[in-house]
Design a protein around this motif. Structure first.
Motif, PDB file in Angstrom:
ATOM      1  N   CYS A  32     -15.863 -41.590  -5.369  1.00 44.91           N
ATOM      2  CA  CYS A  32     -15.393 -40.751  -4.283  1.00 44.91           C
ATOM      3  C   CYS A  32     -16.387 -39.608  -4.142  1.00 44.91           C
ATOM      4  N   GLY A  34     -17.622 -36.146  -1.656  1.00 44.26           N
ATOM      5  CA  GLY A  34     -17.032 -35.236  -0.680  1.00 44.26           C
ATOM      6  C   GLY A  34     -17.780 -33.941  -0.538  1.00 44.26           C
ATOM      7  N   ALA A  49     -13.642 -35.941   2.239  1.00 44.47           N
ATOM      8  CA  ALA A  49     -13.970 -36.871   1.164  1.00 44.47           C
ATOM      9  C   ALA A  49     -14.034 -38.282   1.713  1.00 44.47           C
ATOM     10  N   CYS A 102     -10.264 -38.260  -5.366  1.00 45.52           N
ATOM     11  CA  CYS A 102     -10.001 -37.432  -4.194  1.00 45.52           C
ATOM     12  C   CYS A 102      -8.534 -37.605  -3.786  1.00 45.52           C
ATOM     13  N   LEU A 111     -10.358 -32.491  -4.296  1.00 44.39           N
ATOM     14  CA  LEU A 111     -11.616 -33.119  -4.694  1.00 44.39           C
ATOM     15  C   LEU A 111     -11.834 -32.762  -6.155  1.00 44.39           C
TER      16      LEU A 111
END
Length: 126
Positions: A32, A34, A49, A102, A111
């Protein structure tokens, strides 16, 4: 992990900017990623994200104005944040981050950043 942001600057309210982040040394295809932002004296705010399957998430404050995307070629992985209809309250240092996850908690996107870049300043004048 190395993350390097580009693209910050100063714009007037209603303007647009595109931030980019070059990512290396991370499992880009299964993570993930972001962006979060921070201003002095305020808590860090996750703004966008993107999961490994391409699912995107946004903070309520930027939804409909910001778009997060990512790209990967043979040699480089890049994360982008397109920011439109910028407002003075968007002024902050923006950081690209690699995250352990996330999750959305209580309707708020979070996040769990494990690594981030040096940041790029975005300033929006009224």
């Amino acid at each position: 992990v190395q993350l390097v942001e580009y693209g910050g600057g100063s714009v007037q309210a209603g303007g647009s900017l595109i931030l980019s982040c070059e990512v290396s040394g991370y499992g880009y295809s299964s993570s993930c990623m972001g962006w979060f932002r921070q201003t002095p004296g305020k808590e860090r705010e996750a703004v966008a994200a993107i999961d490994d399957d391409g699912t995107t998430k946004y903070a309520h404050s930027v939804k409909g104005r910001f778009t997060i995307t990512k790209s990967k070629d043979n040699r480089k992985n890049t994360l982008y944040l397109e920011m439109n209809s910028l407002q003075p309250e968007d002024t902050a240092m923006y950081y690209c981050a690699a995250a352990l996850g996330c999750p959305v908690r209580g309707g708020v996107m979070t996040l769990l950043a494990s690594s981030w870049g040096q940041g790029t300043q975005v300033t929006v004048s009224a």
